[in-house]
Design an enzyme around this catalytic site. Structure first.
Site, PDB file in Angstrom:
ATOM      1  N   GLN A  37     -78.052  28.325  12.043  1.00 51.66           N
ATOM      2  CA  GLN A  37     -78.173  27.085  12.837  1.00 51.66           C
ATOM      3  C   GLN A  37     -78.427  27.381  14.309  1.00 51.66           C
ATOM      4  O   GLN A  37     -79.008  26.566  15.018  1.00 51.66           O
ATOM      5  CB  GLN A  37     -76.880  26.242  12.711  1.00 51.66           C
ATOM      6  CG  GLN A  37     -76.574  25.767  11.308  1.00 51.66           C
ATOM      7  CD  GLN A  37     -77.618  24.803  10.741  1.00 51.66           C
ATOM      8  OE1 GLN A  37     -78.346  24.141  11.462  1.00 51.66           O
ATOM      9  NE2 GLN A  37     -77.699  24.748   9.418  1.00 51.66           N
ATOM     10  N   CYS A  63     -71.760  23.101   1.805  1.00 52.13           N
ATOM     11  CA  CYS A  63     -71.466  24.532   1.563  1.00 52.13           C
ATOM     12  C   CYS A  63     -70.338  25.018   2.465  1.00 52.13           C
ATOM     13  O   CYS A  63     -70.349  26.172   2.923  1.00 52.13           O
ATOM     14  CB  CYS A  63     -72.699  25.404   1.757  1.00 52.13           C
ATOM     15  SG  CYS A  63     -73.995  25.055   0.573  1.00 52.13           S
TER      16      CYS A  63
HETATM   17  C1  LIG Z   1     -74.511  28.057   9.152  1.00 50.23           C
HETATM   18  C2  LIG Z   1     -75.353  28.436   7.968  1.00 50.23           C
HETATM   19  N1  LIG Z   1     -75.311  29.684   7.519  1.00 50.23           N
HETATM   20  C3  LIG Z   1     -76.062  30.093   6.481  1.00 50.23           C
HETATM   21  C4  LIG Z   1     -76.879  29.220   5.829  1.00 50.23           C
HETATM   22  C5  LIG Z   1     -77.685  29.706   4.669  1.00 50.23           C
HETATM   23  O1  LIG Z   1     -79.050  29.633   4.963  1.00 50.23           O
HETATM   24  P1  LIG Z   1     -80.105  29.960   3.827  1.00 50.23           P
HETATM   25  O2  LIG Z   1     -79.821  29.007   2.703  1.00 50.23           O
HETATM   26  O3  LIG Z   1     -81.429  29.728   4.459  1.00 50.23           O
HETATM   27  O4  LIG Z   1     -79.888  31.367   3.423  1.00 50.23           O
HETATM   28  C6  LIG Z   1     -76.930  27.883   6.231  1.00 50.23           C
HETATM   29  C7  LIG Z   1     -77.763  26.903   5.505  1.00 50.23           C
HETATM   30  O5  LIG Z   1     -77.544  25.733   5.560  1.00 50.23           O
HETATM   31  C8  LIG Z   1     -76.161  27.492   7.346  1.00 50.23           C
HETATM   32  O6  LIG Z   1     -76.190  26.230   7.792  1.00 50.23           O
END
Ligand SMILES: Cc1ncc(COP(=O)(O)O)c(C=O)c1O
Length: 427
Positions: free
Chosen positions: A195, A358
């Protein structure tokens, strides 16, 4: 708004018969035409496997791929493009550090620090490392004002893995201070920049961190491309975790030697077209300027926070100070389930996220099952927030009037002591 909506083909479309208001950029951003065209161009004019062919087309593709690596390095202030590893996404970049560096380094009695606001992608890999190595997993606590208590570190602390900006609360974490504290006890710092990197200027040299992970798709680029930046000497000492074509120096019947960094971490055919189109996304963002992106996020998210607070029917989560808040606004509306809210908003052409984002341990800390989340990016303006707010008339027509006065930003009331202890849980 900062970028013309007209640059983004999808933002000119309708959903449920209404013009689309896209407020889910923290999940993934929309793509400007320049990026879509770069992707098409790569396939129409430059398609070949990189690092493989001895013919002009493959050489051109390889050059573009490696130029993008240089562009990424410049974008995050890395001195050396060989510190940039292309992965599939931020999650895979974090897992690379966990499976390679951490499993080889941590042992029983060591401490691994994460925070209570981590996305599962920067939590579950460390739970696994703790389970396998016997290292202890500790959590920097969330304070009632939505900021992190940076806690204390000791000589046992070996790694601090923390988000640069929360995908739920918007909290911007003081990474530089954390790096100072960690390095003082000999620990390394991994920043989950999923982010942070899309939303503000990030310079790894100034931050002083040791690892940085982020994803192309959250910053106008295609899916399927992530980045791990790591200090060169750390990468040099790390073993690959995926083996096969493209990562070797020499292969015999019974064994192999591996190539140089970063290529030894990029086994198999690379996402050449997506990587090159990601380079176009960085060019687009560079034209706007990341300082301007940050100001814009502050303005639009600040406007949303102000309107939701003034309204009084919303329960808000996260810091109220725009200076320490990214472009993410999470809230609940009376006792109405966030999924119901999101479904009704969808009927009005408004795309927001509803769920645990998540971040299940964080939801437990907040004492809620889920929240609604509106997140903004360069193509959003105050008019999108106005559309969001007025759509709550429809929510009330269906669910009835919601009482005023439910608004709170205090995060502590839902906390059940020990309820977010996650190490060893769920296995
Ligand atoms: C703070 C944060 N970390 C990690 C991720 C994981 O990203 P990705 O799904 O592109 O690997 C996200 C995805 O929403 C996130 O918001």
């Amino acid at each position: 708004m900062l970028a013309a909506k007209a640059d983004f083909p999808l933002l000119g479309t309708t959903m449920r018969g209404r013009s689309l208001v896209y407020l889910d950029s923290a999940a993934t951003t929309q793509k400007p035409r320049a990026v879509i065209e770069a992707l098409t161009r790569a396939y129409e004019c430059g398609n070949a496997n990189v690092h493989r062919g001895a013919y002009e087309l493959s050489e051109r593709a390889t050059a573009l791929y490696e130029e993008t690596r240089e562009r990424v390095a410049r974008f995050v202030g890395a001195g050396d493009p060989r510190e940039i590893v292309f992965t599939r996404n931020a999650t895979e970049a974090i897992n690379l550090v966990a499976r390679s560096w951490a499993l080889a380094t941590l042992k029983q009695g060591d401490e691994l620090i994460v925070s209570e606001i981590e996305h599962h992608s920067n939590l579950v890999p460390w739970q696994e490392v703790a389970r396998i190595t016997g290292a202890r997993l500790s959590h920097l606590e969330l304070r009632p004002d939505g900021t992190l208590d940076l806690g204390a570190m000791t000589s046992r602390t070996k790694l601090v893995a923390v988000t640069g900006a929360s995908n739920v609360l918007g909290t911007i974490v003081p990474v530089r201070r954390l790096v100072g504290m960690a390095h003082a006890v000999g620990a390394l710092v991994l920043v989950d920049g999923a982010q942070m990197v899309p939303q503000m200027p990030v310079n790894v040299t100034e931050l002083g961190c040791d690892f940085l992970a982020f994803s192309s798709h959250k910053m106008l680029g295609p899916t399927g491309v992530g980045v791990l930046w790591a200090r060169r000497e750390l990468l040099e000492a790390m073993e690959p975790i995926v083996f096969g074509g493209g990562m070797i120096r020499e292969v015999w019947r019974g064994g192999s030697s591996f190539g140089e960094v970063p290529w030894r971490f990029e086994a198999g055919t690379s996402s050449y077209a997506e990587v090159v189109a990601f380079g176009e996304a960085l060019r687009y963002l560079g034209t706007i300027g990341m300082a301007a992106v940050r100001e814009h996020e502050k303005t639009v998210a600040g406007y949303a926070l102000g309107r939701l607070l003034d309204d009084g029917r919303f329960e808000l989560y996260g810091p109220l100070d725009p200076e320490i808040r990214a472009g993410v606004v999470s809230f609940n509306f009376g006792a109405i389930h966030p999924h119901d809210v999101a479904t009704i908003l969808d009927g009005e052409g408004i795309a927001v996220r509803a769920g645990h984002h998540c971040c299940m341990p964080l939801m437990r800390k907040l004492g809620v099952a889920a929240t609604v989340r509106a997140s903004v990016y360069v193509y959003n303006g105050q008019e999108d927030i106005d559309r969001l707010l007025s759509a709550f008339g429809q929510v009330e027509r269906i669910f009835g009037k919601q009482r005023r006065g439910a608004c709170r930003t205090d995060l502590s009331s839902g906390l059940a002591p020990g309820s977010i202890e996650v190490a060893g849980q769920g296995r």
